[in-house]
Design an enzyme around this catalytic site. Sequence first.
Site, PDB file in Angstrom:
ATOM      1  N   ASN A   1       0.804  -1.328   1.916  1.00 29.87           N
ATOM      2  CA  ASN A   1       2.100  -1.772   1.377  1.00 29.87           C
ATOM      3  C   ASN A   1       2.668  -0.651   0.503  1.00 29.87           C
ATOM      4  O   ASN A   1       2.032   0.401   0.342  1.00 29.87           O
ATOM      5  CB  ASN A   1       1.923  -3.081   0.585  1.00 29.87           C
TER       6      ASN A   1
ATOM      7  N   ASP B   1       2.946  -3.966   5.016  1.00 29.33           N
ATOM      8  CA  ASP B   1       3.472  -3.222   6.172  1.00 29.33           C
ATOM      9  C   ASP B   1       2.485  -3.204   7.325  1.00 29.33           C
ATOM     10  O   ASP B   1       2.862  -3.025   8.491  1.00 29.33           O
ATOM     11  CB  ASP B   1       3.831  -1.793   5.766  1.00 29.33           C
TER      12      ASP B   1
ATOM     13  N   GLN C   1      13.228   0.288  -4.773  1.00 31.01           N
ATOM     14  CA  GLN C   1      13.537  -0.973  -4.070  1.00 31.01           C
ATOM     15  C   GLN C   1      13.556  -2.157  -5.031  1.00 31.01           C
ATOM     16  O   GLN C   1      14.333  -3.099  -4.865  1.00 31.01           O
ATOM     17  CB  GLN C   1      12.482  -1.242  -2.974  1.00 31.01           C
TER      18      GLN C   1
ATOM     19  N   ARG D   1       9.669   5.290  12.082  1.00 30.35           N
ATOM     20  CA  ARG D   1       8.795   5.228  10.896  1.00 30.35           C
ATOM     21  C   ARG D   1       7.397   4.808  11.365  1.00 30.35           C
ATOM     22  O   ARG D   1       7.275   3.948  12.234  1.00 30.35           O
ATOM     23  CB  ARG D   1       9.336   4.233   9.844  1.00 30.35           C
TER      24      ARG D   1
HETATM   25  O1  MRU Z   1       9.676   1.793   2.480  1.00 33.01           O
HETATM   26  P1  MRU Z   1      10.077   0.351   2.627  1.00 33.01           P
HETATM   27  O2  MRU Z   1      11.150  -0.063   1.684  1.00 33.01           O
HETATM   28  O3  MRU Z   1      10.360  -0.004   4.058  1.00 33.01           O
HETATM   29  O4  MRU Z   1       8.766  -0.435   2.216  1.00 33.01           O
HETATM   30  C1  MRU Z   1       8.808  -1.830   2.164  1.00 33.01           C
HETATM   31  C2  MRU Z   1       7.535  -2.439   1.715  1.00 33.01           C
HETATM   32  O5  MRU Z   1       6.565  -1.777   1.465  1.00 33.01           O
HETATM   33  C3  MRU Z   1       7.491  -3.931   1.681  1.00 33.01           C
HETATM   34  O6  MRU Z   1       6.673  -4.378   0.653  1.00 33.01           O
HETATM   35  C4  MRU Z   1       6.924  -4.430   3.029  1.00 33.01           C
HETATM   36  O7  MRU Z   1       7.594  -3.836   4.098  1.00 33.01           O
HETATM   37  C5  MRU Z   1       7.024  -5.898   3.149  1.00 33.01           C
HETATM   38  S1  MRU Z   1       8.698  -6.436   3.289  1.00 33.01           S
HETATM   39  C6  MRU Z   1       8.676  -8.102   3.628  1.00 33.01           C
END
Ligand code: MRU
Length: 356
Positions: free
Chosen positions: A258, A248, A207, A100
């Site tokens: 994010n 992120d 999520q 990713r």
């Molecule tokens: O696509 P994801 O579920 O990996 O995205 C997660 C997020 O954007 C979270 O807000 C971020 O990783 C912070 S998690 C502590």
Amino acid sequence: MTRGNPDPATQTATPDTVAIRWLGHAVQLLDQRRLPQEEHWLTIEGAAGVAQAIRDMVVRGAPAIGISAAYGVALAARGADDQDWLREVEVSVEALAESRPTAVNLFWALQRMTGVLRQCHSREDAVARLAEEAVAIHQEDLAANMAMADLALEAMELSRPCAILTHCNTGALATGGYGTALGVVRRLHEQKLLKRVYADETRPWLQGARLTTWELARDGIPVTLNADGAAAAILARGDVKWVIVGADRITANGDVANKIGTYGLAVLARHHKVKFMVVAPASTVDMSLESGRDIPIEERDGREVRQVGGISVAPEGVDVFNPVFDVTPANLIDLIVTERGVVHTPEVTGMHKLFD
Ligand code: MRU
């Protein structure tokens, strides 16, 4: 699900909800695609399996991706040939790096593991030292979450309980345990300073609906699920004093990538004079990038938007734009909280002070 973590290396401080378990010969990941319907653990014995699990979102959330990748490197050494072990582990690192693109914690963890790999003299040595390093990365993330929760509470200066709005899942499922933004929520609840958390459902992968409500409800934390489009109406009511999110990738000027929808929330928060806080470990900070414009933003399959739970909610084959992250400019952020300290009204100087 088994409550608590059976791994002696992390047992002492690990909270009840965990997403990653290290078994020594394998890593176990709680399959987040199947929550909340089913608590199903996958046991993975090789780096390729870990890379696939990250790509397929079995494990997700920036810190959890980094931790899983670190265990993936440790597994690569276990499965490697005695002669060609170094090259084989390097190839696995490359494969994990392809999984990713946006969360920098992945590349941070791989760099740290590669640093240890370079010092190993034999495959046997690498097996032991890489496992040790991965466990350290896991434990340090949990400790960082605890430290960030303390720092955030101090910075919020609350005299009475308030409501919070959050986006995506930033809890124990997304980290080494406890959580970043949800770690702050947990600590507010412990201190009796939390009225309620509003959890954006977080389309398209949900999520918020599937994971955040599940993990908060397990801890008895009052949570209300809302459609993403309801956030403006919720903020207009006045009882939400803070929007708290994770990250992120954070660049040198304080811009934050994010989950898609975060930028819109930051605009809404500013309009309603609600404070906006980003909580993320230092492993999320990428000082090599000047601004959010430089962050690679992952786009995923259009099916994630055309379907919900495998059922079509749009005409088959309709064109879809599915960026899974957005960038919130630093000037919409009041606080960035990391375990190293807090950056108020983030900009280049404040970021350099803490992260140089
Ligand atoms: O696509 P994801 O579920 O990996 O995205 C997660 C997020 O954007 C979270 O807000 C971020 O990783 C912070 S998690 C502590």
